[in-house]
Design a protein around this motif. Structure first.
Motif, PDB file in Angstrom:
ATOM      1  N   LEU A 264     -57.566  -1.560 -14.096  1.00 28.63           N
ATOM      2  CA  LEU A 264     -59.191  -1.480 -13.963  1.00 28.63           C
ATOM      3  C   LEU A 264     -59.719  -1.679 -15.616  1.00 28.63           C
ATOM      4  CD1 LEU A 264     -59.547   1.561 -15.238  1.00 28.63           C
ATOM      5  CD2 LEU A 264     -58.638   2.450 -13.029  1.00 28.63           C
ATOM      6  N   MET A 265     -59.227  -1.669 -16.413  1.00 23.58           N
ATOM      7  CA  MET A 265     -59.945  -1.711 -17.773  1.00 23.58           C
ATOM      8  C   MET A 265     -61.070  -2.501 -17.642  1.00 23.58           C
ATOM      9  SD  MET A 265     -58.363  -1.934 -21.485  1.00 23.58           S
ATOM     10  CE  MET A 265     -57.059  -0.541 -21.311  1.00 23.58           C
ATOM     11  N   PRO A 266     -61.255  -3.856 -17.657  1.00 20.25           N
ATOM     12  CA  PRO A 266     -62.141  -4.755 -17.929  1.00 20.25           C
ATOM     13  C   PRO A 266     -63.327  -3.891 -17.112  1.00 20.25           C
ATOM     14  CG  PRO A 266     -60.366  -6.032 -17.506  1.00 20.25           C
ATOM     15  CD  PRO A 266     -59.884  -4.690 -17.289  1.00 20.25           C
ATOM     16  N   ALA A 267     -63.270  -3.498 -15.919  1.00 14.13           N
ATOM     17  CA  ALA A 267     -64.418  -2.971 -15.093  1.00 14.13           C
ATOM     18  C   ALA A 267     -64.769  -1.852 -15.534  1.00 14.13           C
ATOM     19  CB  ALA A 267     -63.948  -3.317 -13.670  1.00 14.13           C
ATOM     20  N   TYR A 268     -63.828  -0.887 -15.984  1.00 14.90           N
ATOM     21  CA  TYR A 268     -64.103   0.487 -16.025  1.00 14.90           C
ATOM     22  C   TYR A 268     -63.414   1.071 -17.248  1.00 14.90           C
ATOM     23  CZ  TYR A 268     -65.758   4.886 -14.128  1.00 14.90           C
ATOM     24  OH  TYR A 268     -66.550   6.437 -13.928  1.00 14.90           O
ATOM     25  N   PRO A 269     -63.718   0.550 -18.499  1.00 16.38           N
ATOM     26  CA  PRO A 269     -62.875   1.008 -19.422  1.00 16.38           C
ATOM     27  C   PRO A 269     -63.137   2.247 -19.949  1.00 16.38           C
ATOM     28  CG  PRO A 269     -64.877  -0.477 -20.099  1.00 16.38           C
ATOM     29  CD  PRO A 269     -64.802  -0.448 -18.808  1.00 16.38           C
ATOM     30  N   GLU A 270     -64.394   3.055 -19.631  1.00 14.89           N
ATOM     31  CA  GLU A 270     -64.438   4.475 -19.836  1.00 14.89           C
ATOM     32  C   GLU A 270     -63.555   5.316 -19.268  1.00 14.89           C
ATOM     33  OE1 GLU A 270     -67.810   7.737 -19.704  1.00 14.89           O
ATOM     34  OE2 GLU A 270     -68.297   5.897 -18.791  1.00 14.89           O
ATOM     35  N   HIS A 271     -63.124   4.826 -17.874  1.00 16.48           N
ATOM     36  CA  HIS A 271     -62.122   5.558 -17.207  1.00 16.48           C
ATOM     37  C   HIS A 271     -60.902   5.466 -17.813  1.00 16.48           C
ATOM     38  CE1 HIS A 271     -60.273   7.452 -13.735  1.00 16.48           C
ATOM     39  NE2 HIS A 271     -59.473   6.471 -13.605  1.00 16.48           N
ATOM     40  N   ALA A 272     -60.614   4.162 -18.229  1.00 18.91           N
ATOM     41  CA  ALA A 272     -59.194   3.980 -18.593  1.00 18.91           C
ATOM     42  C   ALA A 272     -59.065   4.511 -19.738  1.00 18.91           C
ATOM     43  CB  ALA A 272     -59.345   2.356 -18.890  1.00 18.91           C
ATOM     44  N   TYR A 273     -60.010   4.770 -20.820  1.00 17.10           N
ATOM     45  CA  TYR A 273     -59.869   5.354 -22.044  1.00 17.10           C
ATOM     46  C   TYR A 273     -59.595   6.922 -21.929  1.00 17.10           C
ATOM     47  CZ  TYR A 273     -60.846   7.041 -26.746  1.00 17.10           C
ATOM     48  OH  TYR A 273     -61.030   7.793 -28.015  1.00 17.10           O
ATOM     49  N   LYS A 274     -60.227   7.554 -20.985  1.00 22.00           N
ATOM     50  CA  LYS A 274     -60.050   8.896 -20.693  1.00 22.00           C
ATOM     51  C   LYS A 274     -58.401   9.139 -20.182  1.00 22.00           C
ATOM     52  CE  LYS A 274     -64.621  10.047 -19.353  1.00 22.00           C
ATOM     53  NZ  LYS A 274     -65.753  10.297 -18.272  1.00 22.00           N
ATOM     54  N   GLN A 275     -57.901   8.152 -19.492  1.00 25.12           N
ATOM     55  CA  GLN A 275     -56.540   8.380 -19.029  1.00 25.12           C
ATOM     56  C   GLN A 275     -55.626   8.260 -20.163  1.00 25.12           C
ATOM     57  OE1 GLN A 275     -56.674   9.310 -15.495  1.00 25.12           O
ATOM     58  NE2 GLN A 275     -58.867   8.786 -16.193  1.00 25.12           N
TER      59      GLN A 275
END
Length: 443
Positions: A104-115
């Motif tokens: 999911l990173m390119p579309a939602y990097p903020e969420h990816a970073y939190k994980q």
């Protein structure tokens, strides 16, 4: 006790205060959104790859959102479970998390970073990054009322560094390395102090406890092997990659990278010369190098390609003679986790069935060696097969029938609470990332 050189590196990190630094702002490359959203993930899923893949990709995008929960101890941020269909869930972590983040990173990097922050926050003082976090709400274990995880004995494959590199490349926010460099150094120290094999290389505790720290439950490599701290080709390749990344990040942070570079070179040489059989053209665990009767066509022989530890000739031979061979790993739904012509091949978890996550990593490794042709073949076949099963069953599966049959025809763990692959299992299905990679190499 931490080895002297590693302790010195860690002391430098602590002195600079890198362990607690959060990026104050994310510098992005033109056209990227550092925040992103579920809407953007859904939009990507509906526009990428073949049209016949998109209903499945869209379903997976929604499943990511459905699997995300508000912050709760021990996580400071929202956390994403490995899939609501996981029979022992809800759970967080292991290499499942990395697959989800990359998906999911390119579309939602903020969420990816939190994980990724959730992943390293609970690293133990001795350096182990915990494997699986078991959260309350299990249908099979209703007595589980609070989160639990192994604090001493059970790590997991350290693939999270791939995701950090992807995040930095996507956003340009190399300042995040200040937050993750310390955990990387500590994890390397933990491997050196707790998983160092006799002689050279590293091992997972599969060979000692059969608790499947490698992530490959009941792998065939350990069926007839005596217990001992023997070097495993997967663990050695994974730690080699940690050292390569440590050297890279040290350089990016303006720190001395000599030690990490030298250690990576040592492990690379050992993998290329001490864990590779020229006659067979395969990489093996140390015990199989000594005893040919213990050799198998386990997919773990491909990890040196994923990590970039193989030479170009070794990689090309492995790809041409084994990966692309339809009697071996290139099955109807690739990649078979055990080569089809191996006597131990069976339609049982990790002993033949195909896991989309492993197909993704091998495809990524092929691209690393300039073999987009091979990557395209296995990605397309795996996505075609997955989409076909999605059309039939309306779900994604933990793993798939390598010969193209119904996923419910393959076994999980005989005698366990569930002997079929789980439905709605995100952790091993980075199908959006697979479609994205396919699109990139098809240009």
């Amino acid at each position: 006790m931490i080895r002297p050189l590693l302790a010195t590196g860690l002391a430098i990190v602590l002195a600079l205060g890198f362990l607690s630094c959060e990026p104050k702002s994310i510098q992005t490359t033109p056209g990227t959104n550092p925040g992103g959203s579920w809407k953007q993930l859904k939009s990507e899923a509906n526009s990428i790859g073949k049209k016949e893949w998109r209903p499945m990709l869209s379903y997976v995008a929604e499943l990511h959102k459905k699997s995300t929960h508000p912050p709760v101890w021990p996580f400071e941020h929202e956390w994403e479970e490995i899939g609501p269909g996981y029979v022992y869930g809800p759970a967080f972590g292991h290499w499942d998390l990395v697959h989800q983040v990359i998906d999911l990173m390119p579309a939602y990097p903020e969420h990816a970073y939190k994980q990724l922050l959730n992943n390293v926050k609970n690293q133990e003082d001795h350096g182990m990054v915990p494997g699986s976090f078991w959260m309350p709400g299990s249908k099979l274990n209703k007595k589980r009322t609070k989160a639990s995880w192994s604090r001493e004995k059970q790590g997991h494959p350290p693939f999270w560094v791939f995701a950090i590199d992807d995040y930095v490349e996507l956003t340009g926010a190399d300042s995040v390395l200040k937050r993750f460099y310390g955990p990387l150094v500590r994890q390397i120290s933990w491997f050196e102090n707790n998983r160092k094999a006799e002689g050279e290389g590293f091992y997972y505790t599969d060979i000692l406890t059969k608790r499947w720290e490698s992530g490959v439950d009941e792998g065939i490599r350990f069926d007839d092997t005596a217990e001992g701290a023997w070097a495993c080709i997967d663990a050695t390749s994974h730690v080699y990659y940690l050292y390569k990344v440590a050297a890279k990040w040290s350089n990016m942070l303006g720190m001395d990278d000599n030690f990490y570079g030298r250690r990576a070179d040592q492990l690379e040489k050992h993998i290329q010369e001490g864990m590779y059989d020229k006659k067979d053209g395969l990489f093996y665990d140390s015990w199989a190098m000594k005893d040919e009767k213990l050799r198998t066509l386990a997919f773990e022989t491909l990890f040196p390609i994923v990590a970039g530890a193989a030479t170009k000739p070794q990689a090309d031979r492995l790809i041409n003679e084994y990966l692309l061979d339809t009697t071996c790993f290139n099955t109807a739904h690739p990649i078979a986790t055990v080569g089809k012509r191996d006597p131990k091949f069976e339609l049982r978890m990790w002993r033949g069935p195909a896991w989309n996550s492993m197909t993704y990593w091998v495809a990524r490794g092929c691209v690393k060696y300039g073999r987009k042709d091979a990557a395209k073949i296995i990605l397309e076949k795996a996505l075609d097969s997955s989409a076909k099963q999605f059309e039939k069953t309306g779900t994604i599966w933990e793993f798939y029938h390598p010969l193209g049959g119904n996923p419910e025809e393959v076994l999980r763990k005989p005698g366990s609470a569930r002997n079929k692959p789980c439905k709605d299992y995100l952790g091993h299905n980075p199908v959006i990332a697979m479609a994205r990679l396919y699109a990139e190499i098809s240009k």
